[in-house]
Design a protein around this motif. Structure first.
Motif, PDB file in Angstrom:
ATOM      1  N   GLU A 166     -12.542  10.025  -6.716  1.00 33.66           N
ATOM      2  CA  GLU A 166     -13.147  10.998  -5.808  1.00 33.66           C
ATOM      3  C   GLU A 166     -14.519  11.469  -6.288  1.00 33.66           C
ATOM      4  O   GLU A 166     -15.300  11.995  -5.500  1.00 33.66           O
ATOM      5  CB  GLU A 166     -12.218  12.203  -5.638  1.00 33.66           C
ATOM      6  N   ASN A 210     -10.966  -4.105  -6.773  1.00 33.47           N
ATOM      7  CA  ASN A 210     -11.121  -4.187  -5.324  1.00 33.47           C
ATOM      8  C   ASN A 210     -12.496  -4.748  -4.989  1.00 33.47           C
ATOM      9  O   ASN A 210     -13.498  -4.310  -5.564  1.00 33.47           O
ATOM     10  CB  ASN A 210     -10.978  -2.795  -4.691  1.00 33.47           C
ATOM     11  N   ASP A 224     -11.122   1.329  -8.771  1.00 28.96           N
ATOM     12  CA  ASP A 224     -10.329   2.365  -8.116  1.00 28.96           C
ATOM     13  C   ASP A 224     -11.216   3.110  -7.131  1.00 28.96           C
ATOM     14  O   ASP A 224     -12.364   2.736  -6.894  1.00 28.96           O
ATOM     15  CB  ASP A 224      -9.720   3.331  -9.145  1.00 28.96           C
ATOM     16  N   PHE A 225     -10.652   4.180  -6.533  1.00 26.82           N
ATOM     17  CA  PHE A 225     -11.387   4.968  -5.543  1.00 26.82           C
ATOM     18  C   PHE A 225     -11.489   6.413  -6.039  1.00 26.82           C
ATOM     19  O   PHE A 225     -10.974   7.336  -5.429  1.00 26.82           O
ATOM     20  CB  PHE A 225     -10.700   4.884  -4.176  1.00 26.82           C
ATOM     21  N   GLU A 250       0.829  -1.202   0.000  1.00 29.09           N
ATOM     22  CA  GLU A 250       0.000   0.000   0.000  1.00 29.09           C
ATOM     23  C   GLU A 250       0.867   1.258   0.000  1.00 29.09           C
ATOM     24  O   GLU A 250       0.570   2.231  -0.697  1.00 29.09           O
ATOM     25  CB  GLU A 250      -0.947  -0.013   1.201  1.00 29.09           C
ATOM     26  N   SER A 271     -13.996   7.917  -2.107  1.00 30.26           N
ATOM     27  CA  SER A 271     -12.631   8.165  -1.647  1.00 30.26           C
ATOM     28  C   SER A 271     -12.514   8.056  -0.128  1.00 30.26           C
ATOM     29  O   SER A 271     -11.416   7.849   0.392  1.00 30.26           O
ATOM     30  CB  SER A 271     -12.160   9.548  -2.098  1.00 30.26           C
ATOM     31  N   LYS A 329     -10.982   4.723   0.820  1.00 29.84           N
ATOM     32  CA  LYS A 329      -9.756   4.326   0.116  1.00 29.84           C
ATOM     33  C   LYS A 329      -8.821   3.530   1.012  1.00 29.84           C
ATOM     34  O   LYS A 329      -8.251   2.532   0.595  1.00 29.84           O
ATOM     35  CB  LYS A 329      -9.056   5.576  -0.417  1.00 29.84           C
ATOM     36  N   ASN A 330      -8.664   3.979   2.239  1.00 33.73           N
ATOM     37  CA  ASN A 330      -7.683   3.352   3.131  1.00 33.73           C
ATOM     38  C   ASN A 330      -8.394   2.464   4.140  1.00 33.73           C
ATOM     39  O   ASN A 330      -8.506   2.789   5.318  1.00 33.73           O
ATOM     40  CB  ASN A 330      -6.853   4.419   3.843  1.00 33.73           C
TER      41      ASN A 330
END
Length: 874
Positions: free
Chosen positions: A640, A587, A637-638, A216, A659, A662-663
């Motif tokens: 925004e 993901n 993806d993430f 990451e 977003s 995301k983490n």
């Protein structure tokens, strides 16, 4: 003499000689010397990335005011000041260190702005320090920001006359940004430079997700970024260096083919880091002369102020690629950079991984911000204390003047003032609305202190005017707010992290630049993700928690109404609850019944055959007791601009920016706040401008605008999307697409498509419209999906049977029609999930396997179309 004896020798009764083992003594002396070299000379500190000599040079420049906005200053004077004040070594070592800090080909971001000859990439030496001039660079000032605010410890210099900083505040991670090279006794360090923006992104990720993995972090910090550019060949060396602190990186120069003076040529525009250009040109010429590299006609260095350019002209019959490969093999045009991330941690040399370096730096910055805040707090409190005394003096000015005029001496006057104003109600003197003593942590009842009395005695007569009193009170109110804010920072670690992030973002804005060094994959070396082919997969998740992925092309298209193929063998009473199509590199987001989100890559899910049950999700995710997965989502993806929209069984809807997720940590992230007894019904990705359909189990549906739901935080509970009648619950949600229709499927295997226009737009929170007339034959609504005729629909029953049907075979009907049979389910079973897939090549089934009842089902369904609206539609 026997070295092992412990006997003491005496002469005239006095001890003169103490025997000892010379080997032991040498070992002790050498260890002391080695540690001195390691700590005081050769190795950088992990906190600021500087060796003592570099730190002393920058601090001396700071003391002498050699900032970027001032004129250049002779290096001889700077070197002399460093020697006289802090560095007890030779002038050559100081000047060599200063020169390196100014070399653009050695430092990724130079810390010294030099004027004159500071050497070249050809190995030319710098001019003597009596000729060159230097001052701090702009980014170097960030290394010393707030050093006067007791942010770092100071230690005595070599003769105890002065104090010098043990470390600089270093408001950006210089240890990685500029790297370091050093050789100590028995150990060495070689930390490569990195791109400032990438390293700052890595710090942001570590703050937001302390449990982030090396992979990451490497999405932010791709690899070293050398000042001379070049191409890093492969990622294996980078991974080894970042994971263990040690690794080897293969670095190539940047080349291209070009026709020069009528000949095919190899033009070199960048060379590997720390390679001497003049020696490289000389070695190429020597190899060509000795015939070790055939095909070179002429070599010429055409480098100038505009950049590097080495032209290798080739003979007419030479093969360009063969010559280039030989240059990579025989010269330093391809070089190996050994990475050894060794640095001092609390005075001890340690080999650190990438994450450990970032963690130590972040911990240091927390200390810096904490110390700075304490300094500002103490200063503000002292000033507020004096201002309180001024307010007392101005409000009782006649009495203060009388006391001072009648006093014989200043000490007597101060003593009488302290005696007179033993107790003063400050809230009575100031605006009670602004002077909230508990909130601002200031004294309500004060007695003049020695400091306040001294300040009153030193007051100017001009301070007695009304305007000056207003300035005093305004400053006091401002300080009270500042004190409260500083106390809040000290009490809240998250605010300290936010300050660090804001400061780093500002540094990135001012000094960030694009990456200079490219990273290319090489044959025989690939990332783990590159080992996985990019393909569409069917991901199934059962009610008992078993998950698997299967390549989507396993399921070939069949005619509607068929029985399908077995999708998995299951335990009794288990059924598939989620079915989705995903890229193998996408993901997969899991939302649990407790409102927690987890994340995996699709290829991390176990691959199984059609009949395999899969792997239980508890082996892949750290689920808590009583927690189960309620919804599964896939996203590449993430972005925004995208949103996650969640609907609960009770009809509450929530919209949050993608977003924000995301983490996702290993132990999960709060995705939604749920009321007691509620759970997730469906989750969809939107672009922020979608229209949404929400369907219930008993056949109601509502069409609303996504923008009626304001964006909320991750932990918000949401707002009402649809009002439910007793016994009803939300089962599904779909997004509107232009030119599509709404597919509704019942639990007993019936389905129909309906034009979207048949569902009028309604306000959020209404009862909705009748979407499907539920009865015993057709069953309750399983779900809805927005589809078009180019899609395939994959259905799965509670006994694990999967069928793939072209959407065009499902008739377009009215809103209240019962539909046609899309899947025949066994007795006691029901359709539990379905999803949209790209159309596959149709494979006709043998005639004996088709379902004869299909036509009659269609006719019966068509006759049941009823356009009447129920009371709910009103």
């Amino acid at each position: 003499m026997d070295n092992t004896t412990n006997e003491n020798y005496f002469i005239n009764g006095k001890q003169k000689i103490t025997p000892m083992d010379i080997g032991d003594r040498m070992e002790e002396a050498f260890l002391a010397y080695a540690m001195s070299v390691i700590v005081a000379r050769a190795l950088p500190d992990v906190r600021d990335g500087l060796k003592p000599v570099h730190r002393r040079i920058l601090y001396t420049m700071y003391e002498k005011g050699l900032t970027p906005d001032k004129a250049y200053h002779k290096c001889a004077d700077t070197v002399g000041s460093v020697l006289g004040s802090y560095h007890p070594h030779g002038d050559a070592s100081v000047y060599d260190a200063l020169v390196r800090l100014a070399q653009t080909f050695s430092m990724r971001y130079v810390l010294v702005d030099g004027q004159g000859n500071f050497g070249s990439v050809d190995g030319d030496p710098p001019a003597a320090y009596r000729y060159t001039e230097a001052r701090m660079s702009k980014i170097a000032t960030e290394m010393l920001t707030d050093i006067h605010k007791e942010t770092v410890p100071f230690v005595p210099n070599y003769d105890d006359r002065l104090k010098e900083p043990a470390v600089l505040p270093s408001r950006f991670p210089n240890i990685l940004v500029n790297g370091s090279i050093g050789i100590a006794v028995g150990m060495a360090t070689n930390i490569p430079p990195h791109n400032l923006g990438e390293v700052i992104d890595g710090i942001h990720m570590l703050i937001q997700n302390p449990d982030c993995t090396m992979d990451e972090l490497m999405t932010c910090i791709q690899g070293p970024d050398f000042p001379t550019g070049g191409i890093i060949m492969g990622r294996s060396g980078i991974r080894a260096a970042y994971g263990t602190g040690r690794g080897k990186i293969t670095l190539r120069g940047q080349t291209h083919f070009e026709k020069v003076r009528g000949r095919e040529s190899i033009v070199i525009t960048e060379i590997p880091y720390m390679v001497n250009k003049a020696r490289l040109v000389e070695s190429i010429a020597s190899l060509a002369k000795d015939k070790r590299i055939e095909g070179i006609y002429h070599i010429q260095d055409e480098s100038s102020r505009e950049g590097m350019r080495i032209v290798v002209e080739l003979k007419k019959d030479a093969n360009q690629q063969i010559v280039l490969n030989k240059l990579f093999s025989y010269t330093q045009l391809q070089d190996t950079v050994s990475v050894n991330m060794l640095a001092l941690v609390d005075g001890e040399p340690k080999t650190l991984s990438l994450k450990q370096v970032l963690e130590h730096y972040l911990q240091f910055q927390v200390e810096v911000i904490t110390n700075r805040t304490k300094f500002d707090l103490e200063k503000a409190k002292k000033r507020a204390h004096i201002l309180q005394g001024f307010v007392v003096a101005i409000d009782y000015i006649d009495e203060v003047i009388a006391i001072l005029r009648s006093s014989k001496t200043i000490p007597e006057g101060k003593a009488r003032l302290i005696e007179r104003f033993k107790e003063v109600d400050m809230s009575a003197l100031l605006d009670r609305a602004q002077y909230d003593v508990e909130h601002y942590h200031l004294e309500h009842q004060i007695g003049l202190s020695e400091e306040q009395a001294e300040a009153i005695v030193q007051m100017r007569l001009g301070a007695l005017t009304g305007m000056e009193r207003q300035k005093v009170t305004d400053e006091l109110y401002g300080l009270m707010q500042k004190i409260t804010d500083l106390l809040d920072i000290l009490a809240d670690r998250s605010r300290i992290y936010q300050i660090i992030e804001d400061d780093l973002s500002e540094i990135r804005r001012k000094y960030g630049d694009v990456r200079r060094t490219q990273i290319e994959m090489v044959d025989g070396e690939v990332d783990i993700e590159d080992l996985i082919p990019v393909e569409d997969c069917v991901v199934t998740y059962t009610d008992s928690g078993y998950i698997k992925r299967i390549p989507a092309d396993v399921y070939k298209s069949q005619r509607r109404g068929g029985r399908g193929v077995t999708g998995m063998k299951q335990r009794e009473e288990d059924f598939v609850s989620e079915l989705l199509i995903s890229s193998s590199h996408a993901n997969i987001l899991f939302i649990s019944n407790l409102g927690i989100m987890y994340k995996l890559k699709c290829y991390e899910l176990p691959e199984g055959s059609k009949n395999a049950r899969g792997t239980n999700i508890v082996n892949l995710l750290p689920l808590n007791q009583g927690e189960k997965i309620a919804a599964v989502l896939t996203t590449p993806d993430f972005d925004e601009s995208k949103y996650v929209v969640m609907i609960t069984r009770s009809g509450k809807i929530k919209r949050t920016a993608l977003s924000a997720y995301k983490n996702v940590r290993k132990n999960g992230l709060i995705a939604i706040g749920l009321d007691e007894g509620d759970e997730i019904a469906a989750v969809r990705l939107t672009d922020g401008f979608n229209r949404l359909f929400v369907a219930t189990r008993n056949g109601m549906a509502i069409r609303i605008d996504e923008q009626d739901v304001r964006p909320m935080s991750r932990s918000a509970h949401g707002v009402k999307a649809i009002t439910l009648r007793d016994g009803d619950a939300v089962v599904s949600m779909a997004r509107e697409r232009e030119g599509a229709s709404l597919l509704t499927v019942s639990e007993n295997g019936y389905g129909r498509r309906t034009a979207l226009d048949e569902y009028r737009m309604q306000s959020r929170g209404g009862l909705g419209l009748t979407n499907y007339k539920v009865d015993e034959e057709h069953g309750h609504v399983c779900g809805i999906k927005v589809v078009d005729e180019t899609d395939d629909i994959m259905f799965i029953s509670s006994d694990g049977v999967i069928i793939r049907v072209p959407c065009e075979q499902i008739r377009l009907m009215g809103r209240t029609a019962k539909g046609v049979r899309v899947m025949r389910v066994s007795e006691g079973q029901k359709v539990v999930a379905f999803t949209r897939a790209e159309a596959a090549q149709e494979e006709d089934m043998p005639a004996e396997e088709t379902d004869a009842e299909t036509v009659s089902d269609i006719e019966a369904s068509e006759s049941s179309i009823n356009d009447e609206n129920t009371s709910a539609e009103e």
